[in-house]
Design an enzyme around this catalytic site. Structure first.
Site, PDB file in Angstrom:
ATOM      1  N   GLN A 164      14.478 -37.818  36.472  1.00 31.49           N
ATOM      2  CA  GLN A 164      14.486 -39.048  37.268  1.00 31.49           C
ATOM      3  C   GLN A 164      13.059 -39.473  37.637  1.00 31.49           C
ATOM      4  O   GLN A 164      12.122 -38.679  37.584  1.00 31.49           O
ATOM      5  CB  GLN A 164      15.297 -38.836  38.556  1.00 31.49           C
ATOM      6  CG  GLN A 164      16.783 -38.575  38.287  1.00 31.49           C
ATOM      7  CD  GLN A 164      17.540 -38.310  39.577  1.00 31.49           C
ATOM      8  OE1 GLN A 164      17.168 -37.445  40.362  1.00 31.49           O
ATOM      9  NE2 GLN A 164      18.584 -39.078  39.812  1.00 31.49           N
ATOM     10  N   HIS A 197       6.592 -28.561  32.566  1.00 33.24           N
ATOM     11  CA  HIS A 197       6.489 -29.454  31.407  1.00 33.24           C
ATOM     12  C   HIS A 197       6.460 -28.633  30.121  1.00 33.24           C
ATOM     13  O   HIS A 197       5.672 -27.692  29.997  1.00 33.24           O
ATOM     14  CB  HIS A 197       5.209 -30.290  31.505  1.00 33.24           C
ATOM     15  CG  HIS A 197       5.153 -31.416  30.516  1.00 33.24           C
ATOM     16  ND1 HIS A 197       4.707 -31.251  29.219  1.00 33.24           N
ATOM     17  CD2 HIS A 197       5.521 -32.720  30.624  1.00 33.24           C
ATOM     18  CE1 HIS A 197       4.795 -32.404  28.585  1.00 33.24           C
ATOM     19  NE2 HIS A 197       5.277 -33.308  29.401  1.00 33.24           N
ATOM     20  N   ASP A 257       2.394 -37.124  33.678  1.00 32.84           N
ATOM     21  CA  ASP A 257       2.056 -35.750  33.300  1.00 32.84           C
ATOM     22  C   ASP A 257       0.539 -35.540  33.262  1.00 32.84           C
ATOM     23  O   ASP A 257       0.030 -34.839  32.382  1.00 32.84           O
ATOM     24  CB  ASP A 257       2.647 -35.397  31.922  1.00 32.84           C
ATOM     25  CG  ASP A 257       4.115 -35.750  31.840  1.00 32.84           C
ATOM     26  OD1 ASP A 257       4.773 -35.783  32.892  1.00 32.84           O
ATOM     27  OD2 ASP A 257       4.608 -35.984  30.722  1.00 32.84           O
ATOM     28  N   PRO A 311      11.315   5.148  -8.956  1.00 36.77           N
ATOM     29  CA  PRO A 311      11.236   5.739 -10.294  1.00 36.77           C
ATOM     30  C   PRO A 311      12.618   6.042 -10.866  1.00 36.77           C
ATOM     31  O   PRO A 311      13.645   5.778 -10.234  1.00 36.77           O
ATOM     32  CB  PRO A 311      10.468   7.030 -10.026  1.00 36.77           C
ATOM     33  CG  PRO A 311      10.940   7.441  -8.668  1.00 36.77           C
ATOM     34  CD  PRO A 311      11.164   6.163  -7.891  1.00 36.77           C
ATOM     35  N   TRP A 312      12.612   6.677 -12.059  1.00 38.15           N
ATOM     36  CA  TRP A 312      13.866   6.906 -12.777  1.00 38.15           C
ATOM     37  C   TRP A 312      14.418   8.313 -12.635  1.00 38.15           C
ATOM     38  O   TRP A 312      15.491   8.612 -13.129  1.00 38.15           O
ATOM     39  CB  TRP A 312      13.689   6.594 -14.255  1.00 38.15           C
ATOM     40  CG  TRP A 312      12.412   7.066 -14.900  1.00 38.15           C
ATOM     41  CD1 TRP A 312      11.330   6.300 -15.194  1.00 38.15           C
ATOM     42  CD2 TRP A 312      12.081   8.400 -15.320  1.00 38.15           C
ATOM     43  NE1 TRP A 312      10.335   7.059 -15.771  1.00 38.15           N
ATOM     44  CE2 TRP A 312      10.774   8.354 -15.869  1.00 38.15           C
ATOM     45  CE3 TRP A 312      12.747   9.629 -15.297  1.00 38.15           C
ATOM     46  CZ2 TRP A 312      10.129   9.474 -16.397  1.00 38.15           C
ATOM     47  CZ3 TRP A 312      12.110  10.751 -15.814  1.00 38.15           C
ATOM     48  CH2 TRP A 312      10.819  10.675 -16.358  1.00 38.15           C
ATOM     49  N   GLN A 340      13.241   0.488 -14.862  1.00 38.59           N
ATOM     50  CA  GLN A 340      13.875  -0.295 -15.921  1.00 38.59           C
ATOM     51  C   GLN A 340      14.944   0.512 -16.657  1.00 38.59           C
ATOM     52  O   GLN A 340      15.976  -0.039 -17.047  1.00 38.59           O
ATOM     53  CB  GLN A 340      12.807  -0.788 -16.912  1.00 38.59           C
ATOM     54  CG  GLN A 340      13.350  -1.741 -17.970  1.00 38.59           C
ATOM     55  CD  GLN A 340      12.243  -2.427 -18.740  1.00 38.59           C
ATOM     56  OE1 GLN A 340      11.078  -2.155 -18.537  1.00 38.59           O
ATOM     57  NE2 GLN A 340      12.607  -3.336 -19.621  1.00 38.59           N
ATOM     58  N   GLY A 396       7.558  -5.687 -10.807  1.00 35.76           N
ATOM     59  CA  GLY A 396       6.815  -4.882  -9.838  1.00 35.76           C
ATOM     60  C   GLY A 396       5.458  -5.474  -9.519  1.00 35.76           C
ATOM     61  O   GLY A 396       5.029  -5.501  -8.360  1.00 35.76           O
ATOM     62  N   GLN A 397       4.781  -5.972 -10.553  1.00 40.48           N
ATOM     63  CA  GLN A 397       3.460  -6.559 -10.345  1.00 40.48           C
ATOM     64  C   GLN A 397       3.544  -7.811  -9.477  1.00 40.48           C
ATOM     65  O   GLN A 397       2.747  -7.990  -8.540  1.00 40.48           O
ATOM     66  CB  GLN A 397       2.831  -6.906 -11.700  1.00 40.48           C
ATOM     67  CG  GLN A 397       1.463  -7.558 -11.628  1.00 40.48           C
ATOM     68  CD  GLN A 397       0.389  -6.603 -11.146  1.00 40.48           C
ATOM     69  OE1 GLN A 397       0.547  -5.395 -11.237  1.00 40.48           O
ATOM     70  NE2 GLN A 397      -0.695  -7.146 -10.623  1.00 40.48           N
ATOM     71  N   CYS A 452       9.382  15.161  -8.746  1.00 36.16           N
ATOM     72  CA  CYS A 452       7.995  14.877  -8.350  1.00 36.16           C
ATOM     73  C   CYS A 452       7.301  16.090  -7.744  1.00 36.16           C
ATOM     74  O   CYS A 452       6.089  16.238  -7.872  1.00 36.16           O
ATOM     75  CB  CYS A 452       7.953  13.693  -7.390  1.00 36.16           C
ATOM     76  SG  CYS A 452       9.081  13.854  -5.995  1.00 36.16           S
ATOM     77  N   GLU A 472       0.384  16.852 -14.965  1.00 33.40           N
ATOM     78  CA  GLU A 472       1.799  17.212 -14.838  1.00 33.40           C
ATOM     79  C   GLU A 472       2.568  16.821 -16.098  1.00 33.40           C
ATOM     80  O   GLU A 472       2.245  15.834 -16.765  1.00 33.40           O
ATOM     81  CB  GLU A 472       2.425  16.543 -13.610  1.00 33.40           C
ATOM     82  CG  GLU A 472       2.660  15.057 -13.694  1.00 33.40           C
ATOM     83  CD  GLU A 472       3.425  14.503 -12.493  1.00 33.40           C
ATOM     84  OE1 GLU A 472       4.258  15.235 -11.920  1.00 33.40           O
ATOM     85  OE2 GLU A 472       3.183  13.342 -12.133  1.00 33.40           O
ATOM     86  N   PHE A 498       6.064  16.517 -15.885  1.00 30.81           N
ATOM     87  CA  PHE A 498       7.260  15.847 -15.383  1.00 30.81           C
ATOM     88  C   PHE A 498       8.465  16.165 -16.283  1.00 30.81           C
ATOM     89  O   PHE A 498       9.272  15.318 -16.611  1.00 30.81           O
ATOM     90  CB  PHE A 498       7.048  14.333 -15.284  1.00 30.81           C
ATOM     91  CG  PHE A 498       7.846  13.710 -14.165  1.00 30.81           C
ATOM     92  CD1 PHE A 498       7.591  14.053 -12.854  1.00 30.81           C
ATOM     93  CD2 PHE A 498       8.848  12.802 -14.421  1.00 30.81           C
ATOM     94  CE1 PHE A 498       8.328  13.498 -11.816  1.00 30.81           C
ATOM     95  CE2 PHE A 498       9.591  12.236 -13.397  1.00 30.81           C
ATOM     96  CZ  PHE A 498       9.320  12.588 -12.085  1.00 30.81           C
TER      97      PHE A 498
END
Length: 922
Positions: free
Chosen positions: A110, A128, A164, A593-594, A621, A655-656, A727, A824, A826
């Site tokens: 008002q 405000h 204001d 990883p796989w 993949q 991934g890249q 791993c 390694e 693996f």
């Protein structure tokens, strides 16, 4: 004209050590905001001598008036304070009669005469919703969004006769998110923090410590949003400007455009950072390019070619629809209600009547909002319905889209029947009858809650290593798919249900997912076995079993992530509180990883989700199938769309791109050290957080004082567990000279007892290597060892049978300079070197002469020697008289070129959280 509406970080510091004095206050304003300010001020001991608010609307009192009347505080409801520009004397006299020392205007729409503003001893303060003087006027917060400001906030200032322009008492500010709306800012900041600030301002005035800082004239703006015609969308602008215009006018008066000859108002916009989606073209007057009606909403284009997604449209008659339904039939066939549903309808009618007390009878044509209801009544109505019918879950938007009673009942009944549930997840399976069961395997990308083909349609074959057969042709994600998945994850984090979900509910979803994984454990283990070559019994216990345990463990952490309070030096007489908050990071990319496809997913994803992030995961993949099955189970568990996204395909491509993507804030990677280094470089594009679990050449030292049979058994497990595709596998065994020959003899004897064969056969000990290229690499590794002069005691050859099977292999006489001593395999290759009796420090030096530091082990009965060696070994994990004993509660990760960061345990959560320090002066 003094106006306001409602949150911010402090820009002007004004607090005192304590508030001593109390005031007599007049509150001038309305709304729930005014009600909350009133309640807080009374609670703080101030006396509210009068409340001045607006007349009842449609027979309903304003919330501020209701609170005051309940307390017996004098309430005045003036329709206006002045006429023809002059104060109404009767109104001013009524105001002066209460004897206020300060006027507080928490949300006043008002015109208040200066006779009233200046009357009290301390004048008047007003709230405000803007960091004055940046935007002034009633529409200030709208212009904050329209002009794309990065900061919003509010000001409490001393009222004067300008618009204001009075001196500033205090200000606070907050960040503006890319897709924040006025409601978002109001609910998150302007409302709760504004209430606190109003109370603080009164305290400061009472204690004589309130500043009066003149507003600068530079940078001050004033623009109103008063008329609908001013909100028409101008299309020749970049997408960001279109988005800002739409969200800045949401909900009043609404940004609009002309479509099919009528004015259509746009609500719920967000920037869309993805490839152009499929949809039906929709011509929009003034736009150089048609919009697209898609399954997610209306996509419109800026002149820069970028996109904005609009979720809801409203027509001239007030009807609002999801933008995705623009071309759908105008009306659904009216439902014939059952007796039970008629009872529901009458109960809802009674709830409407309780809210719309000014309406004599709730007819089918009664409009909720035209009958005087406001947004606060929407919440009340839905909560009353939920209290009576807990299974009927309605959202605020449901009310806006069905404002008439008959339409609302039709919508509610459809939801009651379950007809309006989200479309069922559509999955194309590759099904195989194998392992005495039928396994159903999704094979498409999983993006934003849907299984879809790759954007370019490309696929590749995933191969069963046990026989070389094709299991499935799997979608190969493209760069466009990465962008879609990241955009979905970002939307889910910033604007979706997941971002608003409380921690306990997040944990509940994770527990449900763990239960589903356990229910499907045989199917998951079978898929894992045929896709990765894992022996079924091992897949059931470890690959799947530990995955379930991991999700349950981290589900329990969801509501236990806490910050801390920190004592700091205090600048007296002020006091300071410093505390930390643990916050989720945002969109996380996870690349796994796989060797343990499902378990590696669980180790990273569970911590990521528990912390509140969203994720885009790229499985290896050659082993995508359990990840895609996991995606299916996550959808069935109820995870919101976009929280979990799975992209099978090339690491070099997917991934890249994930590691470079500007909207990805964290990368969690398990894989080779060279790839980890490349990810580090790519992550530097936006300095995203990175955790890496990389290669290993874990030493296992076996002393002559060990329990030899146990050392043989555990040593073989250390090398041959999961076909050596592990791993933390013991990459090199150091055996004390006095027991060396006997150790080797016992190992060979045990190898000859091992059953090599079908991984689904429960009696099989040793399954096939994961894929053909890896088998060939292992055979080359063994050839290199022989050429360098190591003694091939056993194995080193491919097993003569279909599939990618390799004999468990043993090398002795391995010298430190040899390739097989440094790198390694693996795979199932035991590399043994002897060391001189009693040469503890010498063998330690040899064990540490490697760039890797993932795991290690020692076998000895001498606990002092064991602990000494555990301190000296440079590895993230040390096993003593055991090996491979990992647990979901124990942190796992390496040193040196084996990476950094931890999976599992409480420490894993820190990889997916950021710490914010907050200091408050009071």
């Amino acid at each position: 004209m003094l106006r306001t509406a409602p949150r911010l970080l402090r820009t002007i510091c004004t607090t005192a050590a304590a508030y001593q004095h109390k005031l007599k206050l007049a509150l001038i304003g309305q709304s729930i905001f005014g009600q909350e300010v009133y309640n807080k001020l009374r609670k703080e001991g101030h006396k509210v001598v009068g409340v001045f608010t607006v007349p009842d609307k449609n027979g309903q009192a304003d919330p501020l008036a209701l609170a005051a009347e309940k307390d017996g505080t004098p309430v005045f409801k003036f329709p206006r304070w002045r006429a023809k520009g002059k104060p109404i004397q009767e109104v001013v006299a009524a105001y002066k009669s209460v004897g206020a020392e300060l006027n507080v205007l928490p949300f006043c729409t008002q015109f208040i005469p200066m006779d009233v503003i200046d009357c009290p001893k301390h004048g008047s303060i007003i709230y405000h919703p803007s960091i004055l003087p940046r935007h002034r006027g009633a529409s200030a917060i709208n212009w904050t969004l329209i002009q794309g400001d990065k900061k919003a906030g509010f000001t409490i200032f001393w009222a004067d006769d300008g618009l204001d322009t009075g001196p500033i008492l205090l200000q606070r500010e907050c960040d503006v998110g890319q897709n924040d709306t006025v409601d978002d800012l109001y609910n998150r900041f302007l409302f709760p923090e504004g209430i606190k600030a109003m109370v603080e301002a009164v305290h400061l005035i009472a204690d004589g410590k309130a500043p009066r800082i003149p507003q600068p004239k530079e940078g001050a703006t004033y623009e109103g949003i008063q008329k609908k015609e001013n909100a028409e969308i101008s299309w020749d602008q970049p997408a960001a400007a279109l988005h800002n215009w739409i969200r800045g006018h949401d909900k009043v008066p609404g940004a609009w455009a002309t479509i099919d000859g009528q004015v259509v108002t746009f609500y719920g916009s967000s920037l869309l950072d993805a490839s152009v989606p499929a949809g039906q073209e929709l011509a929009i007057k003034g736009a150089s390019r048609p919009g697209l009606v898609t399954k997610n909403g209306l996509v419109v284009f800026g002149n820069d070619g970028k996109m904005v997604l609009v979720r809801n449209l409203q027509f001239e008659d007030g009807k609002m629809i999801p933008a995705s339904k623009y071309f759908s039939a105008d009306e659904k066939t009216a439902l014939e209600l059952t007796e039970e549903e008629k009872k529901v309808a009458e109960d809802i009618r009674a709830i409407w009547k309780g809210i719309l007390s000014n309406v004599a009878v709730i007819e089918d044509s009664t409009d909720f909002f035209k009958s005087g209801a406001s947004s606060m009544h929407v919440v009340r109505m839905l909560e009353e319905i939920k209290q009576k019918y807990s299974g009927l879950q309605l959202q605020n938007e449901d009310v806006y889209m069905a404002t008439k009673f008959a339409d609302f009942i039709q919508m509610a009944v459809r939801k009651f029947r379950g007809e309006d549930k989200e479309e069922e997840l559509v999955i194309d399976y590759v099904s195989k009858n194998v392992n005495n069961m039928t396994v159903n395997m999704p094979y498409q990308c999983f993006i934003n809650g849907q299984f879809i083909n790759a954007d370019d349609g490309k696929t590749y074959d995933t191969i069963n290593p046990a026989d070389g057969s094709i299991i499935a042709s799997v979608s190969s994600a493209s760069l466009a798919d990465v962008d879609k998945a990241v955009a979905a994850a970002k939307e889910a984090f910033e604007n979706g249900e997941w971002g608003r979900m409380n921690a306990r509910e997040r944990g509940r979803l994770m527990y449900r997912l763990a239960d589903l994984m356990e229910e499907h454990q045989e199917e998951l283990a079978t898929i894992e076995s045929i896709d990765s070559g894992a022996v079924y019994t091992l897949a059931l216990k470890t690959h799947v079993g530990m995955s379930v345990q991991t999700f349950r463990y981290f589900a329990g952490w969801c509501d236990k992530i806490q910050g801390a309070t920190i004592p700091i030096n205090q600048a007296r007489p002020n006091h300071n509180l410093t505390f930390t908050k643990k916050e989720p990071i945002g969109v996380c990319a996870i690349v796994i990883p796989w060797n343990y496809p499902l378990m590696m997913l669980a180790w990273k994803s569970a911590a990521c989700l528990a912390a509140g992030n969203t994720l885009v995961l790229k499985p290896a993949q050659v082993t995508p199938l359990t990840s895609l099955k996991f995606a299916e189970l996550s959808a069935k568990a109820g995870f919101p769309k976009g929280v979990i996204n799975i992209l099978p395909g090339s690491g070099g491509l997917v991934g890249q791109h994930l590691s470079e993507h500007p909207d990805v804030r964290k990368v969690g990677f398990t894989g080779s050290t060279p790839t980890g280094k490349q990810i580090m470089k790519s992550a530097a594009t936006n300095l995203k957080k990175v955790s890496l679990e990389l290669g290993g050449k874990s030493p296992l030292i076996i002393f002559s004082d060990c329990e030899l049979d146990r050392a043989v058994k555990m040593g073989m497990g250390a090398v041959y567990f999961n076909k050596g595709e592990n791993c933390i596998a013991a990459g090199r065994l150091f055996v004390e000279e006095s027991i060396h020959d006997e150790f080797v003899r016992k190992v060979v004897e045990e190898i000859k007892k091992m059953k090599i064969g079908d991984p689904l056969d429960r009696s099989t000990d040793h399954g096939p290597q994961n894929h053909k290229a890896h088998l060939e690499k292992l055979l080359q590794y063994c050839e290199t060892g022989v050429k360098e002069g190591a003694t091939l005691v056993y194995g080193g050859r491919q097993v003569r049978r279909p599939g990618f099977f390799m004999e468990p292999t043993v090398f002795t006489d391995v010298e430190d300079h040899m390739y097989i001593a440094q790198e390694e395999s693996f795979g199932p290759v035991m590399v043994i070197s002897k060391f001189k009796n009693g040469d503890v420090d010498g063998v330690l030096r040899r064990a540490n002469t490697t760039e890797y530091g993932l795991a290690s082990g020692v076998f000895t009965k001498d606990i002092s020697k064991a602990l000494y060696i555990s301190e000296k070994l440079e590895a993230g994990t040390v096993f003593i008289n055991t090996y491979n004993k990992t647990d979901v509660a124990a942190p796992f990760g390496g040193f040196k070129q084996s990476g950094f960061g931890k999976d599992l345990g409480e420490e894993a959560l820190h990889e997916y959280l950021r710490t914010k320090a907050i200091t408050v002066e009071y």
